[in-house]
Design a protein around this motif. Structure first.
Motif, PDB file in Angstrom:
ATOM      1  N   UNK A  57       0.825  -1.215   0.000  1.00  8.90           N
ATOM      2  CA  UNK A  57       0.000   0.000   0.000  1.00  8.90           C
ATOM      3  C   UNK A  57       0.858   1.264   0.000  1.00  8.90           C
ATOM      4  N   UNK A  58       0.278   2.337  -0.502  1.00  9.42           N
ATOM      5  CA  UNK A  58       0.943   3.640  -0.479  1.00  9.42           C
ATOM      6  C   UNK A  58       0.831   4.250   0.915  1.00  9.42           C
ATOM      7  N   UNK A  59       1.566   5.327   1.144  1.00  5.31           N
ATOM      8  CA  UNK A  59       1.458   6.043   2.419  1.00  5.31           C
ATOM      9  C   UNK A  59       0.021   6.495   2.669  1.00  5.31           C
ATOM     10  N   UNK A  60      -0.639   6.984   1.616  1.00  5.06           N
ATOM     11  CA  UNK A  60      -2.015   7.450   1.763  1.00  5.06           C
ATOM     12  C   UNK A  60      -2.924   6.304   2.197  1.00  5.06           C
ATOM     13  N   UNK A  61      -2.760   5.139   1.590  1.00  6.88           N
ATOM     14  CA  UNK A  61      -3.608   4.004   1.924  1.00  6.88           C
ATOM     15  C   UNK A  61      -3.347   3.495   3.340  1.00  6.88           C
ATOM     16  N   UNK A  62      -2.118   3.652   3.818  1.00  5.30           N
ATOM     17  CA  UNK A  62      -1.774   3.216   5.168  1.00  5.30           C
ATOM     18  C   UNK A  62      -2.307   4.157   6.243  1.00  5.30           C
ATOM     19  N   UNK A  63      -2.543   5.394   5.874  1.00  4.13           N
ATOM     20  CA  UNK A  63      -2.909   6.397   6.887  1.00  4.13           C
ATOM     21  C   UNK A  63      -4.345   6.900   6.767  1.00  4.13           C
ATOM     22  N   UNK A  64      -5.033   6.557   5.670  1.00  2.00           N
ATOM     23  CA  UNK A  64      -6.404   7.006   5.488  1.00  2.00           C
ATOM     24  C   UNK A  64      -7.291   5.818   5.128  1.00  2.00           C
ATOM     25  N   UNK A  65      -8.550   5.915   5.480  1.00  2.00           N
ATOM     26  CA  UNK A  65      -9.492   4.867   5.110  1.00  2.00           C
ATOM     27  C   UNK A  65     -10.070   5.155   3.728  1.00  2.00           C
TER      28      UNK A  65
END
Length: 299
Positions: A57-65
């Motif tokens: 996953x990307x950083x965005x996917x790891x930190x946002x739903x």
């Protein structure tokens, strides 16, 4: 020396570092679903790719739903399995050389809150099986007074995933910046932390750090309990007082109130687990109860 500390705030890292494990991630997906296409149908989301190869996953996917939630939850499951396997290998190697000393690992990144989610800090669950004691680190460093009691959730989580193994907070502290007023604050912060650790049933705590003075590699921070010339700072009085309390025999508090927590509801993301769990923990304490933790999959 009484123990090996074989990791310090371990995490998978930034995207280019996480890509080192892409092959293992793809094999995990194939082992669970048969192939990537089956996984994508189950997730209802495409598997990420980098230069036409499967990646995490990307950083965005790891930190946002988002629509990627199921894929990210599986990635965290994969990380859990990977880490458990690698720690098992490391402990086995050390035991071949030295069977006498204890082995632990500071897993601070996960207990710091959501600010480090993008580097995939390791969950205490993934390291607990092979270690002799479980080591949360620091917790919520900005909580003071009554709110600081929330850190006790990390202790009961560690007891839960460690299935009763000792829990030792292997790092906590306060940056004095070599300022006399902040040294008094350091004293009160330590007292709050020690009270939390005793209340939650922690077996021990280790402060960061011994020598005082500005650190040249960290913007001049000063976490020392001693002055640069070796003189005692005010916090030493607190350390002396609580060292007697921690070293005398005591029993762990027996829960009379259970927090039941399903990690899947929080996408196996410890920052969300601990945010919810710590609030429930404090609520129970304020109502005069002694909270414990139960999670599916752990007896």
């Amino acid at each position: 020396m009484f123990a090996y500390d074989i990791a310090w705030e371990p995490h998978l890292g930034f995207p280019d570092e996480r890509r080192w494990w892409d092959g293992d991630w793809e094999r995990w997906v194939v082992g669970r679903y048969g192939n990537a296409e089956n996984a994508e149908r189950e997730w209802r989301h495409p598997i990420p790719r980098f230069e036409d190869a499967v990646t995490g996953p990307s950083d965005e996917q790891l930190t946002k739903e988002g629509p990627w939630n199921s894929m990210v939850m599986d990635y965290r499951r994969f990380v859990n399995d990977l880490v458990e396997e690698k720690y098992g290998e490391a402990v086995k190697m050390i035991r071949c050389i030295d069977a006498n000393h204890l082995i632990g690992a500071r897993c601070g990144g996960a207990t710091y809150g959501p600010g480090l989610d993008h580097v995939v800090p390791l969950d205490l669950w993934s390291t607990a099986e092979h270690l002799d004691f479980v080591s949360p680190e620091w917790g919520f460093p900005d909580l003071v007074g009554e709110e600081s009691r929330r850190n006790g959730f990390h202790t009961i989580y560690a007891h839960c995933v460690g299935k009763g193994k000792p829990v030792i907070w292997v790092e906590f502290g306060y940056d004095t910046r070599s300022d006399s007023r902040r040294m008094q604050e350091q004293k009160s912060r330590y007292q709050d932390f020690y009270e939390m650790a005793l209340e939650s049933g922690a077996n021990g705590v280790v402060a960061w750090c011994y020598p005082g003075g500005h650190r040249v590699d960290e913007s001049g921070s000063d976490f020392g309990i001693l002055d640069a010339d070796g003189g005692f700072r005010p916090v030493c009085d607190v350390i002396k007082e609580y060292s007697a309390k921690f070293t005398q025999p005591r029993t762990r508090p027996s829960p009379d109130h259970w927090i039941t927590l399903d990690r899947e509801l929080y996408l196996w993301r410890y920052s969300k687990i601990s945010d919810y769990g710590s609030r429930e923990y404090l609520k129970a304490l304020k109502s005069g109860r002694i909270p414990g933790l139960k999670m599916p999959g752990i007896e």
